[in-house]
Design an enzyme around this catalytic site. Structure first.
Site, PDB file in Angstrom:
ATOM      1  N   ARG A  79       0.850  -1.195   0.000  1.00 39.69           N
ATOM      2  CA  ARG A  79       0.000   0.000   0.000  1.00 39.69           C
ATOM      3  C   ARG A  79       0.883   1.243   0.000  1.00 39.69           C
ATOM      4  NH1 ARG A  79      -1.302   1.659   4.612  1.00 39.69           N
ATOM      5  NH2 ARG A  79      -2.248  -0.240   5.431  1.00 39.69           N
TER       6      ARG A  79
ATOM      7  N   TYR B 199     -16.203  17.245 -15.725  1.00 41.71           N
ATOM      8  CA  TYR B 199     -16.487  15.811 -15.717  1.00 41.71           C
ATOM      9  C   TYR B 199     -17.537  15.517 -14.635  1.00 41.71           C
ATOM     10  CZ  TYR B 199     -15.896  10.800 -15.264  1.00 41.71           C
ATOM     11  OH  TYR B 199     -16.123   9.441 -15.204  1.00 41.71           O
TER      12      TYR B 199
ATOM     13  N   LYS C  58      -8.010   6.563 -19.525  1.00 38.80           N
ATOM     14  CA  LYS C  58      -8.284   7.062 -20.865  1.00 38.80           C
ATOM     15  C   LYS C  58      -7.024   6.945 -21.743  1.00 38.80           C
ATOM     16  CE  LYS C  58     -12.097   7.891 -18.678  1.00 38.80           C
ATOM     17  NZ  LYS C  58     -12.449   9.161 -18.067  1.00 38.80           N
TER      18      LYS C  58
ATOM     19  N   ASP D 297      -7.071  19.023 -14.400  1.00 38.65           N
ATOM     20  CA  ASP D 297      -7.418  17.688 -14.912  1.00 38.65           C
ATOM     21  C   ASP D 297      -7.005  17.667 -16.384  1.00 38.65           C
ATOM     22  OD1 ASP D 297      -8.639  15.460 -16.035  1.00 38.65           O
ATOM     23  OD2 ASP D 297     -10.457  15.633 -14.828  1.00 38.65           O
TER      24      ASP D 297
END
Ligand SMILES: *Cc1c(COP(=O)(O)O)cnc(C)c1O
Length: 379
Positions: free
Chosen positions: A46, A98, A195, A170
């Site tokens: 982690r 978004y 993406k 972004d």
């Protein structure tokens, strides 16, 4: 080093254990220690995993940043950067945003006392009108989805600096190949690696990149403390995707241009939204800020009838009807009934999301086939 070389080599070393040229998938949760406190830099996956670590260095290199951090999704990356704020802090965000980011801001973080303002960023006056002593962050997405508005990152960064707040961008739609917000004055860059970075529609991931060590430490502290990390297999897939990012995006741009021009000249098409068209209202900013104009193209139909739009998305054969974007295959979407269905009609029409609006994620197939597909579906 230029972009293509950085995409393939940036931040990467051959595997020291075996010489493997490709970063191995270290599918392990923990690491054997030779003695108390005596380890090789990895204690628990982690906190840090070698495959993820390699990707974090590579993504930082291609965004011209010093620090990268990878998360289980784009939204998990946004969640991390907003968690650097405190109750009472305010964020000014673009209004054409978004949908998942909007939902997180308004339904998750608003109840923890962070206040969000949504404004048009066509110029900086609406930002300046909302700034006060509590404003700690400006959130920009450019090009915007699905209207392909372009926001001037450098102009917004000047307002952010003058008012002591962070600018976060972004950069999912543009990719680091077309636009590097850190070079334009941004403090943090975010990507949905789902993406274009992954590029093959086979992984969900998010990343943050920054240059400032204090911000980076906070990001890594939250990454480890909230635990929304990505797994090593997904890190491997995105590392592999980035190696061809420049080649893919070049083709996305070429195909996007040809399709935008085809649509511009089609008798059934009303408006085309692609920042590389000289008729686009933000063409000058796009030209200055981006290396090319990308493969996302939106358009409306003459008469603006919902049925015509629904017919078109039904009739295409190569374009697949699906959410998401940025993969090698071409996708078609209908924002009014898909991504923007939750927004009341009056609101969505105001931002341009009318009933006949169609959004294309133009892939890297042969463009003649894509144009023929649109031609038969439009007729
Ligand atoms: C997809 C997307 C996100 C969210 O990313 P996920 O990987 O789906 O969580 C955020 N911003 C933009 C612009 C996106 O397209």
């Amino acid at each position: 080093m230029k972009f293509g070389t950085k995409a393939i080599h940036g931040g990467l070393e051959y595997d020291s254990a075996t010489g493997a040229i490709m970063t191995p998938i270290y599918q392990t949760s923990t690491y054997v220690q030779a003695g108390l406190g005596n380890h090789k830099g990895y204690e628990y996956s982690r906190t840090l995993n070698p495959t993820r670590h390699a990707l974090e260095k590579n993504i930082a290199a291609i965004e011209n940043g010093k620090f990268g951090a990878c998360f289980g999704s784009g939204l998990a990356a946004i969640d991390c950067i907003i968690k650097t704020l405190n109750p009472g802090d305010e964020v000014i965000s673009t209004d054409d945003l978004y949908g998942g980011s909007y939902r997180m801001f308004t339904t998750i973080f608003a109840k923890y006392g962070i206040k969000f303002h949504f404004v048009s960023m066509n110029d900086t006056s609406e930002i300046e009108a909302k700034i006060n002593k509590n404003t700690k962050m400006i959130w920009v997405e450019t090009p915007t989805n699905p209207m392909m508005n372009i926001i001037d990152i450098e102009a917004v960064s000047k307002v952010a600096k003058a008012n002591n707040c962070l600018l976060a961008v972004d950069n999912t739609f543009a990719t680091p190949y077309l636009q590097n917000p850190l070079d334009l004055g941004a403090n943090v860059v975010m990507h949905s690696a789902t993406k274009y970075l992954g590029g093959h529609s086979d992984v969900i991931m998010g990343v943050l990149i920054c240059n400032d060590e204090t911000i980076a430490k906070e990001i890594y502290r939250i990454q480890n403390s909230s635990g929304a990390v990505c797994g090593p297999q997904d890190a491997f897939l995105v590392l592999r995707g980035i190696k061809t990012l420049h080649l893919r995006v070049q083709r996305h741009c070429e195909n996007g241009k040809k399709i935008a021009n085809f649509l511009m000249n089609h008798p059934k098409v009303e408006n085309v939204f692609w920042p590389g068209l000289e008729s686009h209202p933000n063409y000058d900013i796009a030209k200055r800020q981006m290396r090319d104009f990308g493969g996302m193209v939106s358009f409306t139909l003459k008469g603006n009838k919902l049925d015509d739009a629904l017919n078109l998305v039904k009739k295409v054969e190569i374009f697949a009807l699906a959410e998401s974007l940025g993969g090698v295959e071409s996708l078609i979407g209908h924002p009014a009934t898909m991504t923007h269905a939750a927004i009341p009609k009056e609101e969505r029409v105001k931002t341009g999301v009318v009933d006949s609006l169609i959004r294309l994620s133009v892939g890297v197939e042969d463009v003649e086939d894509l144009i023929a597909d649109l031609e038969q579906a439009l007729s």
